[in-house]
Design an enzyme around this catalytic site. Sequence first.
Site, PDB file in Angstrom:
ATOM      1  N   GLU A 165       0.836  -1.208   0.000  1.00 40.20           N
ATOM      2  CA  GLU A 165       0.000   0.000   0.000  1.00 40.20           C
ATOM      3  C   GLU A 165       0.876   1.267   0.000  1.00 40.20           C
ATOM      4  O   GLU A 165       1.851   1.352   0.763  1.00 40.20           O
ATOM      5  CB  GLU A 165      -0.861   0.012   1.272  1.00 40.20           C
ATOM      6  CG  GLU A 165      -1.752   1.229   1.406  1.00 40.20           C
ATOM      7  CD  GLU A 165      -2.439   1.323   2.773  1.00 40.20           C
ATOM      8  OE1 GLU A 165      -1.861   0.859   3.781  1.00 40.20           O
ATOM      9  OE2 GLU A 165      -3.550   1.871   2.822  1.00 40.20           O
TER      10      GLU A 165
ATOM     11  N   LYS B 170      -9.656   2.020  -2.002  1.00 36.52           N
ATOM     12  CA  LYS B 170      -9.798   1.501  -0.623  1.00 36.52           C
ATOM     13  C   LYS B 170     -11.108   1.995   0.008  1.00 36.52           C
ATOM     14  O   LYS B 170     -11.395   3.206  -0.003  1.00 36.52           O
ATOM     15  CB  LYS B 170      -8.593   1.964   0.196  1.00 36.52           C
ATOM     16  CG  LYS B 170      -8.534   1.420   1.611  1.00 36.52           C
ATOM     17  CD  LYS B 170      -7.239   1.921   2.273  1.00 36.52           C
ATOM     18  CE  LYS B 170      -7.082   1.427   3.696  1.00 36.52           C
ATOM     19  NZ  LYS B 170      -5.861   1.972   4.314  1.00 36.52           N
TER      20      LYS B 170
ATOM     21  N   CYS C  98      -5.085  -3.018   3.306  1.00 34.44           N
ATOM     22  CA  CYS C  98      -4.645  -2.742   4.677  1.00 34.44           C
ATOM     23  C   CYS C  98      -5.792  -2.783   5.698  1.00 34.44           C
ATOM     24  O   CYS C  98      -6.282  -3.841   6.036  1.00 34.44           O
ATOM     25  CB  CYS C  98      -3.873  -1.418   4.717  1.00 34.44           C
ATOM     26  SG  CYS C  98      -2.794  -1.285   6.151  1.00 34.44           S
TER      27      CYS C  98
HETATM   28  N1  LIG Z   1      -2.786   1.937   6.409  1.00 34.23           N
HETATM   29  C1  LIG Z   1      -3.673   1.311   7.150  1.00 34.23           C
HETATM   30  O1  LIG Z   1      -4.774   1.020   6.713  1.00 34.23           O
HETATM   31  C2  LIG Z   1      -3.241   0.973   8.545  1.00 34.23           C
HETATM   32  C3  LIG Z   1      -4.161   0.019   9.241  1.00 34.23           C
HETATM   33  C4  LIG Z   1      -3.739  -0.248  10.637  1.00 34.23           C
HETATM   34  O2  LIG Z   1      -2.739   0.292  11.110  1.00 34.23           O
HETATM   35  C5  LIG Z   1      -4.531  -1.183  11.452  1.00 34.23           C
HETATM   36  O3  LIG Z   1      -5.584  -1.637  11.006  1.00 34.23           O
HETATM   37  O4  LIG Z   1      -4.095  -1.473  12.580  1.00 34.23           O
END
Ligand SMILES: NC(=O)CCC(=O)C(=O)O
Length: 267
Positions: free
Chosen positions: A41, A111, A146
């Site tokens: 990502e 996303k 993510c």
């Molecule tokens: N970039 C993200 O989506 C980070 C997600 C995260 O840090 C978490 O779910 O814990």
Amino acid sequence: MRASLIQIAVDPDEPVAARRARAARLVREERGSADLVVLPELWTVGAFAADLFAAESEPLHGPTYEAMAAAARDAEVWLHAGSFVEAVGDALYNTSPVFSPDGELVASYRKIHRFGFDRGEAALMAAGEDLVTFDLPHLTVGVGTCYDLRFPELFRGLVDAGAEAFVVPAGWPARRRGHWTLLARARAVENQAYVLACGTAGTHADVEQAGHSLIVDPWGEVLAEAGPGEEVLRAVLDPAKPAAIRADFPALKDRVLGVEAPAKPRV
Ligand SMILES: NC(=O)CCC(=O)C(=O)O
């Protein structure tokens, strides 16, 4: 089906253009070793470098798109190019382009669940609205990004759309590494699907990244797991395995749909 996950480090001292060129080179190096290559990502700016999101945003057909399309073509691989900050008018999206071995765009995912609890990505980016799958030879792949990994209903929706594997690029912090591994395996087990979870290495915006990308099979077994640093993680997937496991242990057929909470609490 040979898969390679490129766990690149986001080093704030490396200019975005240099990292873009380096990522393209790493993709090209998988020529002959991989059928599917995945990047993490927001490897362009760093998932937590919110201050840079607007300045480093690009249209869909911008420099990252061009570099990744060319790399996919040269390497003759399917390429899930992680994600970059897409600019659409005044709006920003966390967008994942997927290319065929001809360098054609076959899918693009924005996303859906933005991270930050009203700050960072959650404040600066708009949310995608559409579930996205794409077809590899003999394997349908669903995509999430993510923080999406924490929302099982998204992945169940992808299964309903035909997914037998999930690609999940991430910029997951080291301090929640336990969640990352657990959630990747949970999504694999509950959906009887491969999970290819590709994180970043290094530290950016003072957030140490977990690394530890992993490839999980539809039985929940970890086929390969990276360490914390830069690494290319490889595993061979059997496209027949999700269907075989779903036939042999048909838990997905036992879903009870439309279960709702009672109107009044039970006493
Ligand atoms: N970039 C993200 O989506 C980070 C997600 C995260 O840090 C978490 O779910 O814990």
